[in-house]
Motif scaffolding. Structure first.
Motif, PDB file in Angstrom:
ATOM      1  N   UNK A  32      10.302 -57.266  52.824  1.00 31.30           N
ATOM      2  CA  UNK A  32       9.835 -58.327  54.052  1.00 31.30           C
ATOM      3  C   UNK A  32       9.163 -57.406  54.853  1.00 31.30           C
ATOM      4  N   UNK A  33       7.902 -58.097  55.561  1.00 32.02           N
ATOM      5  CA  UNK A  33       7.152 -57.446  56.245  1.00 32.02           C
ATOM      6  C   UNK A  33       6.938 -58.781  57.196  1.00 32.02           C
ATOM      7  N   UNK A 205       5.047 -50.874  56.567  1.00 29.37           N
ATOM      8  CA  UNK A 205       3.986 -50.043  55.834  1.00 29.37           C
ATOM      9  C   UNK A 205       4.150 -49.994  54.266  1.00 29.37           C
ATOM     10  N   UNK A 206       3.143 -50.120  53.779  1.00 36.36           N
ATOM     11  CA  UNK A 206       2.986 -49.861  52.436  1.00 36.36           C
ATOM     12  C   UNK A 206       3.555 -48.697  51.494  1.00 36.36           C
ATOM     13  N   UNK A 207       3.725 -47.701  52.541  1.00 36.73           N
ATOM     14  CA  UNK A 207       3.955 -46.188  51.766  1.00 36.73           C
ATOM     15  C   UNK A 207       5.391 -46.269  51.242  1.00 36.73           C
ATOM     16  N   UNK A 208       6.544 -46.954  51.719  1.00 38.88           N
ATOM     17  CA  UNK A 208       7.757 -46.801  51.245  1.00 38.88           C
ATOM     18  C   UNK A 208       7.685 -47.643  49.698  1.00 38.88           C
ATOM     19  N   UNK A 209       6.765 -48.741  49.896  1.00 36.17           N
ATOM     20  CA  UNK A 209       6.691 -49.602  48.598  1.00 36.17           C
ATOM     21  C   UNK A 209       6.000 -49.050  47.369  1.00 36.17           C
ATOM     22  N   UNK A 210       5.415 -47.646  47.604  1.00 36.15           N
ATOM     23  CA  UNK A 210       4.653 -46.981  46.625  1.00 36.15           C
ATOM     24  C   UNK A 210       5.712 -46.254  45.702  1.00 36.15           C
ATOM     25  N   UNK A 211       6.985 -46.174  46.485  1.00 33.00           N
ATOM     26  CA  UNK A 211       8.079 -45.260  45.846  1.00 33.00           C
ATOM     27  C   UNK A 211       9.172 -46.434  45.381  1.00 33.00           C
ATOM     28  N   UNK A 212       9.418 -47.436  46.204  1.00 29.52           N
ATOM     29  CA  UNK A 212      10.262 -48.378  45.704  1.00 29.52           C
ATOM     30  C   UNK A 212       9.573 -49.652  45.431  1.00 29.52           C
ATOM     31  N   UNK A 213       9.128 -49.769  44.478  1.00 35.50           N
ATOM     32  CA  UNK A 213       8.356 -51.013  44.207  1.00 35.50           C
ATOM     33  C   UNK A 213       8.914 -52.364  44.207  1.00 35.50           C
ATOM     34  N   UNK A 214       8.640 -53.085  44.942  1.00 30.86           N
ATOM     35  CA  UNK A 214       9.111 -54.709  45.224  1.00 30.86           C
ATOM     36  C   UNK A 214       8.528 -55.547  43.999  1.00 30.86           C
ATOM     37  N   UNK A 215       9.673 -56.302  43.709  1.00 33.32           N
ATOM     38  CA  UNK A 215       9.226 -57.478  42.746  1.00 33.32           C
ATOM     39  C   UNK A 215       8.580 -58.563  43.654  1.00 33.32           C
ATOM     40  N   UNK A 216       9.077 -58.664  44.693  1.00 35.68           N
ATOM     41  CA  UNK A 216       8.330 -59.838  45.673  1.00 35.68           C
ATOM     42  C   UNK A 216       8.229 -59.328  47.189  1.00 35.68           C
ATOM     43  N   UNK A 217       7.103 -59.706  47.809  1.00 32.95           N
ATOM     44  CA  UNK A 217       6.841 -59.529  49.298  1.00 32.95           C
ATOM     45  C   UNK A 217       6.694 -60.614  49.935  1.00 32.95           C
ATOM     46  N   UNK A 231       3.552 -57.317  44.796  1.00 33.03           N
ATOM     47  CA  UNK A 231       3.580 -56.071  45.206  1.00 33.03           C
ATOM     48  C   UNK A 231       2.051 -56.034  46.004  1.00 33.03           C
ATOM     49  N   UNK A 232       1.063 -56.878  45.450  1.00 34.59           N
ATOM     50  CA  UNK A 232      -0.156 -56.775  45.736  1.00 34.59           C
ATOM     51  C   UNK A 232      -0.173 -57.263  47.292  1.00 34.59           C
ATOM     52  N   UNK A 233       0.585 -58.283  47.630  1.00 27.56           N
ATOM     53  CA  UNK A 233       0.556 -58.870  49.045  1.00 27.56           C
ATOM     54  C   UNK A 233       0.693 -57.898  50.155  1.00 27.56           C
ATOM     55  N   UNK A 234       1.655 -56.790  49.874  1.00 28.00           N
ATOM     56  CA  UNK A 234       1.700 -55.831  50.927  1.00 28.00           C
ATOM     57  C   UNK A 234       0.417 -54.923  51.059  1.00 28.00           C
ATOM     58  N   UNK A 235      -0.246 -54.648  50.078  1.00 30.22           N
ATOM     59  CA  UNK A 235      -1.535 -54.008  50.054  1.00 30.22           C
ATOM     60  C   UNK A 235      -2.543 -54.741  50.826  1.00 30.22           C
ATOM     61  N   UNK A 236      -2.732 -56.081  50.654  1.00 31.53           N
ATOM     62  CA  UNK A 236      -3.650 -56.971  51.144  1.00 31.53           C
ATOM     63  C   UNK A 236      -3.093 -57.077  52.463  1.00 31.53           C
ATOM     64  N   UNK A 237      -1.827 -57.005  53.033  1.00 37.88           N
ATOM     65  CA  UNK A 237      -1.467 -57.060  54.616  1.00 37.88           C
ATOM     66  C   UNK A 237      -1.924 -55.946  55.065  1.00 37.88           C
ATOM     67  N   UNK A 238      -1.822 -54.751  54.396  1.00 36.61           N
ATOM     68  CA  UNK A 238      -2.179 -53.555  55.093  1.00 36.61           C
ATOM     69  C   UNK A 238      -3.484 -53.381  55.477  1.00 36.61           C
TER      70      UNK A 238
END
Ligand SMILES: Nc1ncnc2c1ncn2[C@@H]1O[C@H](COP(=O)(O)OP(=O)(O)OP(=O)(O)O)[C@@H](O)[C@H]1O
Ligand SMILES: [Mg+2]
Lengths: 247, 242
Positions: A32-33, A205-217, A231-238
Motif C-alpha cells: 500500500x502506497x 518507496x520502491x526500494x523495499x519492493x525490489x527485495x520483497x516483490x508485491x503481487x499487488x500494489x 508491481x509496475x504501479x509502484x515504479x510508475x508512482x515513483x
C-alpha cells in the motif's frame, strides 16, 4: 485470508478511513502506497485493534473470524502481526522477557504447549541471526536507545519469533540503511513468503519492493483504495507521483 | 510521655487514616537504632498486616545504613523514619508501596544531615489502584554547617485507576550553602502506547500491565537482605491489582 469490506473508521471523531475495501489471499504480498496522512497507519491500527480507533461501518474478517470483535492480544494469537511505523520504547522491560511471555500467551490461547526457556532462546538466537541483530540488543529494554534502523530490525526479529500468518508492516523500510534494507527484505521473504501466509507492506518507496516483490500494489488516498495494479504501479508512482496517477 | 492523637492537621499525618491510627493508639514507643561510627546496618521491613512502624535511626560518623521497605498490607500501613546522619554517614532507603481497594499506605521520612559530608538516597515507588491512597512525605533537613551534603529523593507513583490517590511531598530545608540536593516527584499512568504495543505482540492486558509495573519497581530492592522475598511479594501484590 483477510477481507476488509467498506471500512469506515474515526480517530478522535475525525473520519479517516472512508469506505476501504481490500482482500488479501494466502501466499500474496500486497503493497500500500499513498500520500502522508492518507490513513495508512490508521488502517494498520484499526486492524490491530488500537484503542481510540473506532470503526463506524464495515467489516474485517481474518481467516473467517470477525477480527473487530477480538481484543488486540487475541488478534495476535490468531496470527496477526503489526510492524509499527514508530516502534514504542518500553524502559525496564527486556525484549527477550516480554517476547517469551508474549509467545507463550499466544500459544496458550491456541492451546499449544508453552516454549521452555531453552527452546525460546534458541528460536530468538536464530531469528536475531537471520536479521543480523546482536543477541545483546535483544536482552536490552524494548527499543530503548535503539537507533531508528535498529528499531525496525527489532520489529522483524519479533515477527520472526512470533511467526504470524499475516504481517502488516508499516514503513518498516524507512530509517534503514542500504545494507539493512537488504537484510530486512531477505528477512521478510524468509519469514513470511509461504503459501499459508500473507503480507501487507505499507511503504513510500520502491526500494523495499525490489527485495520483497508485491503481487499487488494499491494506492490509498483520503481513506480509500483509489487504484490497484501490479508491481509496475509502484515504479510508475515513483516516477510520476500520486497526483498524476491517483487523481 | 503521652502524645496527643494526631489529626490530619498535623503535617506528618496529613493523608493518614486517622480512624485506623486511633484504633492503634497509643502507639508503642518508636524503635531506636544507633549505628556506631564506621558501622554497617541493614533492615528489611515488609508491612503486610496494617501496622505503624516508627523508627528513629542515628547513623554515626562514616557509618552506613540501608533500609528497604515493602508497604503492601492492611487497611492502613505507615512506615515512619526519623534519620540523623553524622559526619560522612550514608543512608539509603529503597521503598515500594502497592495498594488497592481502600488501602491507605504511607512512608514518612525526616532525614537530618546534622554534620558535613553525609549522603542520603531515597527511592520510593508507589503503585495505586482502585480507591487506594499512597503518600510519601519526606523532609530532608541540612544543618547550618553540614557542608558537602549530598541528598537524593527520587519519588515516583503510578496510578492505575482514576479513583486512586498519590501524594508525594519531598521537602528540603537547607541551612548550609555547599550542598547537593536532588529531589523529584512524579505521578503518572501506564503508557497506553506501550500497553498497545505489548498487546499487539499477544500479551493479555493484565500481563502487559504487570510487566510494566514490574519494570517500574525494579531495582528498588537491589542489594536488599531479603531481595527475593521482596520481589516475589511485590509481584504477587501487583498481580492482584492489574
Ligand atoms: N489522534 C488523532 N486525532 C485526530 N487526527 C488524527 C489522530 N491520529 C491521526 N490523525 C490523523 O489521521 C490522518 C491519517 O493519519 P495516518 O497516520 O493514518 O496517515 P499515514 O497515511 O500513515 O501517513 P504517513 O505516510 O505520514 O505515515 C492524518 O491526517 C492524521 O493527522
Ligand atoms: Mg503512517
Amino acid at each position: 485470508m483477510l477481507q476488509i469490506e467498506n471500512l469506515h473508521a474515526t480517530v478522535g471523531d475525525k473520519p479517516i478511513l472512508k469506505g476501504l475495501t481490500l482482500t488479501l489471499n494466502a501466499g500474496e504480498v500486497h503493497a500500500i502506497m499513498g500520500p502522508n496522512g492518507a490513513g495508512k497507519s490508521t488502517l494498520s491500527y484499526v486492524i490491530g485493534g488500537r484503542p481510540g480507533y473506532e470503526v463506524t461501518q464495515g467489516s474485517v474478517t481474518f481467516n473467517g473470524q470477525d477480527l473487530l470483535d477480538m481484543d488486540p492480544h487475541e488478534r495476535a494469537a490468531a496470527g496477526l502481526f503489526l510492524g509499527f511505523q514508530y516502534p514504542v520504547e518500553i524502559p525496564g522491560v527486556s525484549n527477550v522477557q516480554f517476547l517469551r511471555e508474549a509467545a507463550n500467551a499466544q500459544r496458550k490461547l491456541r492451546e499449544q504447549e508453552p516454549l521452555s526457556g531453552g527452546e525460546f532462546l534458541k528460536l530468538a538466537k536464530e531469528k536475531a541471526a537471520l536479521l543480523k541483530m546482536d543477541m545483546e540488543m535483544l536482552k536490552r529494554p524494548v527499543n530503548v536507545g535503539f537507533s531508528g534502523g535498529e528499531k525496525k530490525r527489532n520489529e522483524m526479529v519479533q515477527m520472526g519469533i512470533l511467526d504470524p500468518a499475516l504481517a502488516i508492516l508499516d514503513e518498516t523500510d524507512s530509517g534503514l540503511d542500504i545494507d539493512a534494507l537488504r537484510v530486512v527484505g531477505d528477512g521478510i521473504n524468509s519469514i513470511m513468503r509461504a503459501p499459508d501466509k500473507a503480507v501487507l507492506l505499507i511503504t513510500h518507496y520502491q526500494r523495499l519492493l525490489d527485495y520483497v516483490q508485491p503481487d499487488f500494489v494499491h494506492v490509498l488516498a483520503d481513506g480509500r483504495i483509489v487504484k490497484t495494479g501490479g508491481a509496475e504501479l509502484a515504479k510508475q508512482l515513483e516516477a510520476e507521483g500520486y497526483e498524476a496517477i491517483a487523481a | 510521655m503521652t502524645n496527643p492523637l494526631p489529626s490530619n492537621r498535623n503535617e506528618a499525618w496529613r493523608y493518614s487514616d486517622i480512624a485506623a491510627v486511633e484504633a492503634a493508639w497509643p502507639l508503642p514507643d518508636p524503635e531506636n537504632i544507633m549505628v556506631p561510627a564506621g558501622g554497617d546496618f541493614a533492615r528489611a521491613i515488609i508491612q503486610e498486616s496494617g501496622t505503624i512502624h516508627q523508627i528513629n535511626l542515628t547513623i554515626g560518623a562514616g557509618a552506613n545504613a540501608a533500609i528497604h521497605v515493602l508497604n503492601i498490607g492492611g487497611a492502613y500501613g505507615r512506615i515512619e523514619l526519623n534519620v540523623t546522619l553524622h559526619d560522612g554517614a550514608d543512608f539509603n532507603l529503597g521503598a515500594v508501596q502497592i495498594g488497592g481497594e481502600t488501602q491507605t499506605l504511607e512512608i514518612v521520612t525526616t532525614v537530618t544531615h546534622a554534620e558535613p559530608n553525609a549522603t542520603s538516597n531515597q527511592i520510593v515507588r508507589s503503585v495505586l489502584a482502585k480507591k487506594a491512597t499512597g503518600s510519601y512525605l519526606g523532609k530532608v533537613a541540612v544543618a547550618r554547617d553540614a557542608q558537602k551534603t549530598d541528598s537524593v529523593q527520587d519519588v515516583k507513583a503510578m496510578v492505575l485507576d482514576r479513583t486512586a490517590t498519590a501524594n508525594a511531598k519531598p521537602e528540603l530545608e537547607i541551612f548550609a550553602d555547599d550542598v547537593q540536593c536532588a529531589h523529584g516527584a512524579t505521578v503518572g499512568e501506564l503508557d497506553k502506547q506501550a500497553l498497545f504495543y505489548l498487546a499487539s505482540r499477544g500479551l493479555p492486558p493484565a500481563e502487559a500491565k504487570k510487566l510494566m509495573l514490574q519494570a517500574f519497581v525494579a531495582g528498588v530492592f537491589d542489594g536488599a537482605q531479603a531481595q527475593e522475598e521482596f520481589t516475589d511479594k511485590a509481584l504477587a501484590k501487583l498481580g492482584g491489582l492489574v
